[in-house]
Scaffold this active site. Sequence first.
Site, short mmCIF file in Angstrom:
data_model
loop_
_atom_site.label_atom_id
_atom_site.label_comp_id
_atom_site.label_asym_id
_atom_site.label_seq_id
_atom_site.Cartn_x
_atom_site.Cartn_y
_atom_site.Cartn_z
N PRO A 190 0.57 -1.46 0.31
CA PRO A 190 0.24 -0.15 0.36
C PRO A 190 0.95 1.06 0.37
CG PRO A 190 -0.28 -0.87 1.94
CD PRO A 190 0.51 -1.79 0.97
N ARG B 196 -1.07 -5.57 8.83
CA ARG B 196 0.07 -5.46 8.68
C ARG B 196 0.48 -4.62 10.18
NH1 ARG B 196 3.38 -1.23 4.16
NH2 ARG B 196 3.33 -3.25 3.39
N GLN C 6 -5.99 -1.53 2.01
CA GLN C 6 -6.02 -1.35 3.68
C GLN C 6 -6.59 -0.28 4.37
OE1 GLN C 6 -2.24 0.93 4.85
NE2 GLN C 6 -1.36 -0.58 5.88
N TYR D 248 0.54 4.23 13.99
CA TYR D 248 -1.10 5.25 13.21
C TYR D 248 -1.80 4.38 14.67
CZ TYR D 248 0.63 7.20 8.64
OH TYR D 248 1.47 7.52 8.17
C1 LIG Z 1 5.14 6.36 -1.56
C2 LIG Z 1 4.97 5.45 -0.28
C3 LIG Z 1 3.48 5.88 0.82
C4 LIG Z 1 3.39 4.26 1.30
N1 LIG Z 1 1.92 4.82 1.84
C5 LIG Z 1 1.91 3.07 2.54
C6 LIG Z 1 0.84 3.07 3.08
O1 LIG Z 1 -0.37 4.02 3.00
N2 LIG Z 1 0.19 2.20 3.94
C7 LIG Z 1 0.88 2.12 4.73
O2 LIG Z 1 1.43 0.94 5.39
N3 LIG Z 1 2.23 2.17 4.20
C8 LIG Z 1 2.88 2.40 3.41
N4 LIG Z 1 3.74 3.28 2.22
C9 LIG Z 1 5.23 1.92 3.52
C10 LIG Z 1 5.42 0.32 1.91
O3 LIG Z 1 4.41 0.34 2.69
C11 LIG Z 1 6.60 0.19 2.17
O4 LIG Z 1 6.16 -0.92 3.20
C12 LIG Z 1 7.81 0.75 2.69
O5 LIG Z 1 8.37 1.58 1.66
C13 LIG Z 1 9.31 -0.16 2.73
O6 LIG Z 1 8.80 -0.78 1.52
P1 LIG Z 1 9.38 -0.49 0.41
O7 LIG Z 1 11.49 -0.65 0.80
O8 LIG Z 1 9.77 -1.62 -0.86
O9 LIG Z 1 9.38 0.84 -0.62
C14 LIG Z 1 4.48 3.72 1.34
C15 LIG Z 1 5.27 4.30 0.96
C16 LIG Z 1 5.63 4.98 0.40
C17 LIG Z 1 6.66 5.23 -0.50
#
Ligand SMILES: Cc1cc2nc3c(=O)[nH]c(=O)nc-3n(C[C@H](O)[C@H](O)[C@H](O)COP(=O)(O)O)c2cc1C
Length: 380
Positions: free
Chosen positions: A24, A231, A101, A183
């Site tokens: 997400p 999560r 989510q 959160y």
């Molecule tokens: C632009 C952006 C928005 C995100 N929004 C959410 C979110 O809405 N809910 C959530 O649980 N994590 C959110 N995250 C965290 C990601 O889901 C993920 O857990 C985190 O970026 C680590 O993974 P990655 O290394 O593949 O980016 C967000 C991350 C990014 C980069």
Amino acid sequence: MTSALFSPIKLADLALDNRIVVSPMCQYSADDGSATDWHLGHLAMLANSGASLLVVEATHVERRGRITHGCLGLYSDDNEAALARVVAHCRRVGTAKLGIQLAHAGRKASSQRPWEGGLGLKREDDPWETIAPSAIAFGNEWSAPRAMARDDMERVRDAFVASAKRALRLGFDAIELHMAHGYLLHSFMSPISNHRTDEYGGAAGARLRFPLEVARAVRAVLPRSLPLGARITGSDWTEGGLTPDDAVALAKTLKEAGLDYVCVSSGGITADVMRGGTGLDGRQRVQRIPLGPGYQVPFAEKVRREAGIATRAVGLIATAQQAEAIVAEGKADMIALARAMLDDPRWGWHAAQALAGEVKRPPQYARAAPKLWPGAAYRA
Ligand SMILES: Cc1cc2nc3c(=O)[nH]c(=O)nc-3n(C[C@H](O)[C@H](O)[C@H](O)COP(=O)(O)O)c2cc1C
């Protein structure tokens, strides 16, 4: 040898073709919680990434539970209608199953979009009152939230249920509760943010009580065939915060409550990230996060082994080989990717190429399939 990443998996009655999930990702582009044209393009793009499941960003169950003015919500008929348009579009053009989510930002609500600074909203930015287990601000740049009374908790629980019913009506294939990143639900569980002296604070079991009430209430209105996940936090990365053992205990409890999977993330409970600072409680506090490839995978591995629930790993997983190894070695059942998917929205297609896996492509793009390349006749 067949790829573990491209092997199927079932969550409740939902059959997924592979273990790749689009994590997400908030887009901060909604209008009073309603999805816009940005979501149409963004989610349709990721619905054709080769991931079997695309999880829509944190979608807030109350207006005041939004992180920013631009966050997605599912608290009104307008929100539901706007999201219905996006879901219908993704179904028409994309191949991924769709998850959502559900979230409440708690004391991290009323914040600026990341590109506006990401701090608490200033007086001139139309801020709003936030709610949390205790009246402790997230950081010096945020206002102190109001400590929730019992009726606030009932309202928020009912809001989660109402949004879950809306998600069900919208035809989502999976629902995921946000219990991480500082959160509301996470802030009830963590001793850093929950200083309550009633039956919702104190010992670990008491701090878990409200998130569990929410999880049970949501599970009760969903058909058993529909996967419900969460999560969760693998670590608060700070002294006195939640630990991997807490994550295992939570995952066991959620499994008993009928949840089908967990995604193990970490961090976000305090604004004091990677720097020393005196917390608002007067204690020296710092979140020390050793960022590196797959840095949260050990949490997922421990939760999967000790709680025996389908587990998703996330965090700095970027290459096909890395993702394959995590699943093949039994460290997680699924992999979620966020930033790598934004960088390469065909990540799953390229991973399939690297690992000799199969992905679904829309017929219009079938000729992109690499196995058709050598000597394939090109006929427009
Ligand atoms: C632009 C952006 C928005 C995100 N929004 C959410 C979110 O809405 N809910 C959530 O649980 N994590 C959110 N995250 C965290 C990601 O889901 C993920 O857990 C985190 O970026 C680590 O993974 P990655 O290394 O593949 O980016 C967000 C991350 C990014 C980069």
